[in-house]
Scaffold this motif. Sequence first.
Motif, mmCIF file in Angstrom:
data_model
loop_
_atom_site.group_PDB
_atom_site.id
_atom_site.type_symbol
_atom_site.label_atom_id
_atom_site.label_comp_id
_atom_site.label_asym_id
_atom_site.label_seq_id
_atom_site.Cartn_x
_atom_site.Cartn_y
_atom_site.Cartn_z
ATOM 1 N N GLU A 50 0.810 -17.226 -12.034
ATOM 2 C CA GLU A 50 1.945 -16.390 -11.619
ATOM 3 C C GLU A 50 2.407 -16.779 -10.217
ATOM 4 O OE1 GLU A 50 4.169 -14.058 -12.670
ATOM 5 O OE2 GLU A 50 4.824 -13.871 -10.585
ATOM 6 N N ASN A 51 3.707 -16.861 -10.063
ATOM 7 C CA ASN A 51 4.291 -17.212 -8.766
ATOM 8 C C ASN A 51 4.161 -16.084 -7.742
ATOM 9 O OD1 ASN A 51 6.113 -19.100 -7.202
ATOM 10 N ND2 ASN A 51 7.302 -17.208 -7.126
ATOM 11 N N GLY A 52 4.266 -14.830 -8.207
ATOM 12 C CA GLY A 52 4.185 -13.695 -7.281
ATOM 13 C C GLY A 52 2.737 -13.316 -7.002
ATOM 14 N N PHE A 53 2.586 -12.208 -6.262
ATOM 15 C CA PHE A 53 1.260 -11.707 -5.925
ATOM 16 C C PHE A 53 1.072 -10.325 -6.537
ATOM 17 C CE2 PHE A 53 2.330 -14.680 -2.564
ATOM 18 C CZ PHE A 53 1.184 -15.463 -2.493
ATOM 19 N N VAL A 54 -0.162 -9.833 -6.458
ATOM 20 C CA VAL A 54 -0.422 -8.457 -6.879
ATOM 21 C C VAL A 54 0.228 -7.511 -5.872
ATOM 22 C CG1 VAL A 54 -2.241 -6.710 -7.048
ATOM 23 C CG2 VAL A 54 -2.569 -8.980 -8.086
ATOM 24 N N ASN A 55 0.872 -6.471 -6.371
ATOM 25 C CA ASN A 55 1.407 -5.455 -5.457
ATOM 26 C C ASN A 55 1.240 -4.079 -6.089
ATOM 27 O OD1 ASN A 55 3.312 -3.569 -4.204
ATOM 28 N ND2 ASN A 55 3.867 -5.344 -2.969
ATOM 29 N N ASP A 56 0.376 -3.272 -5.458
ATOM 30 C CA ASP A 56 0.161 -1.911 -5.954
ATOM 31 C C ASP A 56 0.705 -0.886 -4.966
ATOM 32 O OD1 ASP A 56 -1.088 -2.657 -8.323
ATOM 33 O OD2 ASP A 56 -3.023 -2.903 -7.337
ATOM 34 N N ASP A 57 1.682 -1.306 -4.151
ATOM 35 C CA ASP A 57 2.258 -0.378 -3.167
ATOM 36 C C ASP A 57 2.870 0.836 -3.854
ATOM 37 O OD1 ASP A 57 1.611 -2.147 -1.285
ATOM 38 O OD2 ASP A 57 3.657 -2.695 -0.702
ATOM 39 N N VAL A 58 3.016 1.868 -3.061
ATOM 40 C CA VAL A 58 3.589 3.107 -3.564
ATOM 41 C C VAL A 58 5.021 2.874 -4.081
ATOM 42 C CG1 VAL A 58 4.602 4.058 -1.434
ATOM 43 C CG2 VAL A 58 3.312 5.537 -2.974
ATOM 44 N N SER A 59 5.709 1.871 -3.515
ATOM 45 C CA SER A 59 7.099 1.600 -3.932
ATOM 46 C C SER A 59 7.167 1.172 -5.397
ATOM 47 C CB SER A 59 7.719 0.505 -3.056
ATOM 48 O OG SER A 59 7.084 -0.734 -3.312
ATOM 49 N N THR A 60 6.087 0.668 -5.929
ATOM 50 C CA THR A 60 6.085 0.248 -7.340
ATOM 51 C C THR A 60 5.533 1.341 -8.252
ATOM 52 O OG1 THR A 60 3.857 -0.712 -7.304
ATOM 53 C CG2 THR A 60 5.675 -2.146 -6.629
ATOM 54 N N GLN A 61 5.052 2.412 -7.659
ATOM 55 C CA GLN A 61 4.369 3.425 -8.475
ATOM 56 C C GLN A 61 5.164 4.708 -8.669
ATOM 57 O OE1 GLN A 61 0.342 4.099 -7.309
ATOM 58 N NE2 GLN A 61 -0.033 1.952 -6.891
ATOM 59 N N ILE A 62 5.808 5.179 -7.597
ATOM 60 C CA ILE A 62 6.510 6.470 -7.696
ATOM 61 C C ILE A 62 7.818 6.277 -8.456
ATOM 62 C CG2 ILE A 62 7.633 8.310 -6.385
ATOM 63 C CD1 ILE A 62 5.586 7.982 -4.231
ATOM 64 N N PRO A 63 8.005 7.022 -9.558
ATOM 65 C CA PRO A 63 9.181 6.785 -10.404
ATOM 66 C C PRO A 63 10.510 6.808 -9.650
ATOM 67 C CG PRO A 63 7.628 8.205 -11.528
ATOM 68 C CD PRO A 63 7.081 8.006 -10.150
ATOM 69 N N ALA A 64 10.713 7.766 -8.743
ATOM 70 C CA ALA A 64 12.029 7.875 -8.079
ATOM 71 C C ALA A 64 12.401 6.586 -7.349
ATOM 72 C CB ALA A 64 12.041 9.058 -7.116
ATOM 73 N N PHE A 65 11.393 5.819 -6.915
ATOM 74 C CA PHE A 65 11.709 4.557 -6.234
ATOM 75 C C PHE A 65 12.275 3.523 -7.214
ATOM 76 C CE2 PHE A 65 8.321 5.743 -2.885
ATOM 77 C CZ PHE A 65 9.251 6.497 -2.191
ATOM 78 N N GLY A 66 12.078 3.759 -8.516
ATOM 79 C CA GLY A 66 12.678 2.876 -9.525
ATOM 80 C C GLY A 66 14.190 2.997 -9.583
ATOM 81 N N ASN A 67 14.734 3.962 -8.834
ATOM 82 C CA ASN A 67 16.183 4.132 -8.792
ATOM 83 C C ASN A 67 16.866 3.175 -7.835
ATOM 84 O OD1 ASN A 67 16.938 6.157 -10.591
ATOM 85 N ND2 ASN A 67 15.952 7.685 -9.305
ATOM 86 N N SER A 68 16.076 2.587 -6.918
ATOM 87 C CA SER A 68 16.704 1.617 -6.020
ATOM 88 C C SER A 68 16.059 0.250 -6.253
ATOM 89 C CB SER A 68 16.578 2.055 -4.565
ATOM 90 O OG SER A 68 15.295 2.575 -4.341
ATOM 91 N N LEU A 69 16.742 -0.785 -5.824
ATOM 92 C CA LEU A 69 16.259 -2.138 -6.117
ATOM 93 C C LEU A 69 15.174 -2.548 -5.133
ATOM 94 C CD1 LEU A 69 19.743 -3.651 -6.854
ATOM 95 C CD2 LEU A 69 17.827 -3.548 -8.481
ATOM 96 N N ASN A 70 14.019 -2.911 -5.651
ATOM 97 C CA ASN A 70 12.889 -3.325 -4.817
ATOM 98 C C ASN A 70 13.000 -4.835 -4.573
ATOM 99 O OD1 ASN A 70 10.417 -3.575 -3.596
ATOM 100 N ND2 ASN A 70 9.302 -2.398 -5.158
#
Length: 613
Positions: A50-70
Motif C-alpha cells: 500500500e502506498n499510504g500509511f495506517v491512520n486511525d486518527d479521530v478524523s477518520t472515525q467520527i461520522p460527522a467528519f465524513g461530511n468534509s473532505l479529508n
Amino acid sequence: IPNTSQAKSSAEPDVGGKTFDYIVVGGGLTGLTVANRLSEDGDRSVLVIENGFVNDDVSTQIPAFGNSLNTDLMYDIPSAPNANIDDQSFPVYVGNVVGGGSVINGMALDRASAADYDAWEQLGNNGWNWNSLLYYFKKSTTFTPPVADNVKNFGITYDSSYYGTDGPIQASFPNFEYPDTKTIWKSFKAEGIPLPREHAAGTAVGALWIPTALQPKNQTRSQAKNAYYDPVKSRSNLVLITGKRVNEILFDQSLLTGLKAKGVQFVSRSDQSVKQVYAKREVILAAGAVFTPQLLQLSGLGPKDVLTAAGVKVKKDMPAVGANMQDHPNAYAYFDLKNMSTPNPFSLLDPVYMAAARAQYDTNKTGPYTQAHGSSIAFLSLQSITEKYSQIVNTITAQNARSFLPSVYADSTLLRGFQKQRDIIANLYSRSDAAAGEVPMVPFGVAISALQRPLSRGTVTLNPSNKYGNPVVQWNTFQNPVDRQILVEMVRWTRKHWARTELNCFSPIELIPGVEAQTDDEIIDALIQHNYLQASFAHMSGSCSMMPQSYGGVVASDLTVYNTKGLSIVDASIIPLIPATHLQATMYAVAEKAADLIKARNSATLLSSLLGF
Ligand SMILES: Cc1cc2nc3c(=O)[nH]c(=O)nc-3n(C[C@H](O)[C@H](O)[C@H](O)COP(=O)(O)OP(=O)(O)OC[C@H]3O[C@@H](n4cnc5c(N)ncnc54)[C@H](O)[C@@H]3O)c2cc1C
C-alpha cells in the motif's frame, strides 16, 4: 502523516526478493477485503503493498467528519481540463491510506437496483448478476436495525433479511436525525415516487432509507481496515507493507507462456529504495480505478500511442486499458430557507453548539456527530424526472455513438462494447425499476442532482512527460449531450420539488442557478459560474472493465487480465457499467466474489498439479 504511522511502517518486514503466493497491489477497500479472504487458507501467503500509511486518527472515525473532505489522506490530483465545462479542472479524490476510500468516504452504504447488476451479465459477464451478488452483499455485512425511537419518529423502514448477520462491515444507522428530516420525507412521499421498505432488496428506486458503514456500539466508521484487516492481522501468512508504491508489474515472457506476471517492483516513499518481490500464483491489482490502469500502462499493457509517448516499451497494445472510465457528474442547486428547526446541519457552524454536540458524542455517542451524510436518499427513474423521457431514450438510440466518444474509441472493439452498453442504458432509462438520478434528501437547502448513467466516457492515461507522476484523468463530462440534458432536467425537478406545499414552511428562495436561468444553457452556465457543477462524485470506475474481449474488456468474468497469466484485477476499475448507487457496498461484494474466484482457480491448479496435468 502522524508519527505512529511512520513507526508502524519501519517495523514492517523487508520483503525485497521474497516470494508470496499472492501479491495484492493496493491496500484499499477491495485490496484488504481480498487479502483477508485469501489468507483464510493458512497454506497461502499473501502480501499487500500500500502506498499510504495506517491512520486511525479521530478524523477518520467520527461520522460527522465524513461530511468534509479529508484531503490530508488523499492524493493531490487535478483532472485534465474539461472542454465541456469551461475547461475546468476538478480534483480527483482517491484515498491514500490503508483502507483507501473506505477510510475517508461519506459512509453511505447503499446498493443499486437488481437491474443495474443484471446489466453486467447482459454485457457478457457470466455469473455477474443481482442474484449472485446478493450472496456477497450479505457475506460482507452485519446489519443492526435503527434505534426504536427513530423508527417511530421518522418512519424508518428496513428489512434485515437482505443483509448479513456476521459479515465484517457494519451496516447500521446513526442514532440521530435532524428534526426537519420529517418534513423532507413528507415532500418526497407527496411526489408519488416509490417508497420501498428496503432499498437493498434490489429495489433502489424512490425515496430510500439507507444504512451507513457505522459500528453501532461506539458510533464510529466501519471501514476496510478495521473490518477486514485488523481482526486478522496477526495471521502469519498475511503481510502488509505501507508507504510503498508499486511502479511495475514484472513479467516472464516466452512464446510458450506468453506474458506471465511473476511479481512487482516497488519504491519506498521514505528512502526511495527500489525492490522487487515475487508471486507464485497471482499478482492481484486493487489500486483503484485511477491507479490500476496507470500501473498496467507503466508495465507495457495499454494503448500503444499512450505508452510510446511516455517512453514505455509496448508489451501488448491494449486500447481498453484506461478507457470506459465513468463517474456520477452532479449539480448543486442552492435554496435559501427560513424557519429551519434547531438543530439543523448549519447549527454545527456555531462554535458553542458544535462544542456541546462534540461533548455529547464523546460522552455518550449520541447527537449530530454520529451522522455523516444521513440515511435518506432518493433515486429517481427517468420517468419520474421528466416527461421527456421517451424522447431522450429515442435520442440515445438514434445517436451515432462514435460522435460523442474520446479518440481511443476509433478501436472497433471498444466501440462495439460501448454500443452494447448504450443499448442497455437506453433500456434502463425507459424502465421504472432502475434509477437515472440521485437526489440526497438533506434537511437544508443544498439540492444535489447526480446523474447515474452517463453516456460520456472518460480516460486514464500516463502523463507523457512524467510517467511515474499522476496519471492524466479526463472525465470528458458532457461529451455526450444527453448527459447534460438529463442533469438539467434533474435541476428542473429539484426546482419543482422545492415549490411543493409541504416545503412552504421554509419559504425557499432559489439562489443558484437562480430563477432567471430557464433554458438548458442558462442553467448550465449559472452552475458553472458558481462552481456548482462537478465532474465527479468520487465514484471513478470502469477504467479496466470486465467485458468480453470482443467488447473491449480488460478482464474476463473471472477477473483475469486478457493476454496475460497470473494477473487479475479486483477494484472499481472492473465495473463495466457504473451502477446507480454509491460504490462501496458494491465493491465489498465484488471483492468478496473476486476472492472466491481466485481461491477456486488456485485450488483447481493444485489439484491438477497433484493429478499430474
Ligand atoms: C471522498 C470520497 C467519498 C466517497 N463517498 C462514498 C460514500 O459515501 N459511499 C460509497 O459507497 N462510496 C463512496 N466513495 C467511493 C468508495 O470509497 C470507492 O468506490 C472505493 O473505495 C473504491 O475501492 P477500491 O478498492 O477500488 O479503491 P480504493 O479504496 O481507492 O483503494 C485503492 C488503494 O490502492 C492504493 N494504491 C494506488 N496505487 C498504488 C500503487 N501503485 N502502489 C501501492 N498502492 C497503491 C491507494 O493508496 C489506495 O489505498 C467515496 C470515495 C471518496 C474518495
